[in-house]
Design a protein around this motif. Structure first.
Motif: not given
Length: 399
Positions: A70-79
């Protein structure tokens, strides 16, 4: 002789039975081969085309992915809300708290997805630096993590296409809208993740939960007459490094959902913005309640030390009606925190309508719905949470 003939007959019968069985097995195998596709064919038939959140058509194979980045602001959070974090094959440095050399501007802030998965993230290799200063994907680092799919929040379609071609794996771009956790785009991102990783039930459950929470808050406050509503000011919104008491929004989402009367009106544009000092002063006499987002405390404190009279024109400050909400914007939006903030604001402004709501219990409920864990204690104990939701002592808080 009779025994020999009998044995011979029995052996002949057994041979015939064995040969017949073999023939049937061969026919069954042949039929099975005709009906059952090869693994390659099965994989091909399970492929499907999805449209990501910036309109790109991407071919995916739902449920097949074993290595996720997951890359970029918020991507890992949503995943983290929908996907299995054990499938991650890399993590941005900003989310790996075990590293000494990494962006650390958010370390004191409660980012629930990091708190919940800190041990997992700390074991993963780097897929890039991450953070506000990382404005482009780091393809070489991503490749070193050998992902078979990438979840991204970089929203340039041409660059996403180029990255996908370079990596030779699907790159799926997520996105949310101006209503944040309550936005249809956030729901669509959750459902998209659910489809790709075969977690449809989990995505649907989360979307339904948020929808019901919003409906509950709105219903409780919908019958309050406009003239009975206190005027409320929210500050400390926006970017973590630049926000202060002048950063506000006339269309603050939590206010809209909870039917709160915003004292800020008449601005030329919506969205988070800094108002002029004169505007802030002019609002003071009409402001009954004031909320400060915890993200702004570190910037407001030195300003207050320099000028202790900066809030003297603010009615809410003089009467002690100032409250702290948790920082919800740290490497993009903490969506669960934004929802909890809405409950806290509604309960503070309209206490009679929310007597049954305990904010600590609600925090635990919301984080469990999003991340599977009750996390109020961990969130409130972070340095930049200052102990959690509270009424600020205006005589000592900034001293």
């Amino acid at each position: 002789m009779k025994n020999k003939k009998l044995i011979s007959i029995i052996l002949t019968i057994l041979t015939i039975i064995a040969l017949t069985a073999c023939g049937n097995n061969e026919k069954a195998t042949a039929l099975s081969d005709e009906k059952t596709p090869t693994t390659a064919n099965a994989d091909e038939t399970s492929e499907t085309e999805v449209t990501d959140m910036i309109g790109r058509k991407v071919t995916v194979n739902p449920g097949s992915y074993k290595k996720v980045v997951c890359i970029g602001a918020g991507a890992l959070r949503m995943y983290s809300y929908i996907g299995d974090v054990s499938l991650l094959s890399g993590v941005e440095d900003i989310d790996n708290t075990s590293l000494s050399e990494r962006p650390q501007m958010f370390d004191g802030v409660a980012r629930p997805y990091v708190i919940a998965n800190e041990e997992v993230f700390s074991q993963l290799p780097s897929c890039g630096v991450g953070g506000p200063n990382a404005q482009a994907a780091e393809a070489e680092k991503i490749l070193s993590c050998k992902p078979d799919i990438v979840i991204s929040e970089y929203e340039d379609a041409d660059k996403e296409d180029a990255l996908q071609e370079q990596l030779n794996v699907p790159v799926i771009t997520l996105k949310t809208g101006p209503m944040g956790v309550f936005d249809d785009a956030f729901f669509e991102s959750m459902n998209l993740l659910g489809e790709i990783f075969e977690k449809e039930d989990k995505a649907e459950s989360l979307v339904n939960y948020i929808t019901k929470e919003k409906e509950d808050i709105t219903k409780r406050t919908s019958d309050i007459k406009e003239e009975e509503k206190p005027s409320v000011y929210i500050c400390g919104l926006g970017n973590w490094g630049t926000t202060n008491h002048l950063m506000t929004a006339q269309n603050y989402v939590s206010f809209k959902v909870a039917n709160v009367k915003n004292v800020v009106t008449g601005l030329e544009a919506d969205g988070v913005q800094e108002i002029e000092s004169e505007k802030f002063v002019s609002l003071g006499a009409d402001t009954d309640i004031m909320f400060i987002d915890a993200a702004a405390v570190k910037n407001i404190k030195p300003l207050y030390e320099e000028d202790p009279s900066m809030f003297d024109t603010m009615k809410a400050w003089k009467e002690g009606n100032v409250y702290l909400e948790m920082a919800f914007n740290a490497y993009y939006t903490n969506y669960e925190t934004a929802l909890i903030n809405t409950w806290y604001i509604a309960k503070t402004v309209y206490p009679d309508k929310f007597e049954d709501i305990d904010i600590t219990q609600k925090t635990n409920e919301v984080t469990k719905a999003f991340l599977g864990k009750e996390m109020a204690k961990e969130i409130f104990s972070k340095p930049a949470s200052f102990g959690g939701y509270q009424k600020i002592d205006t005589n000592s808080f900034f001293k």
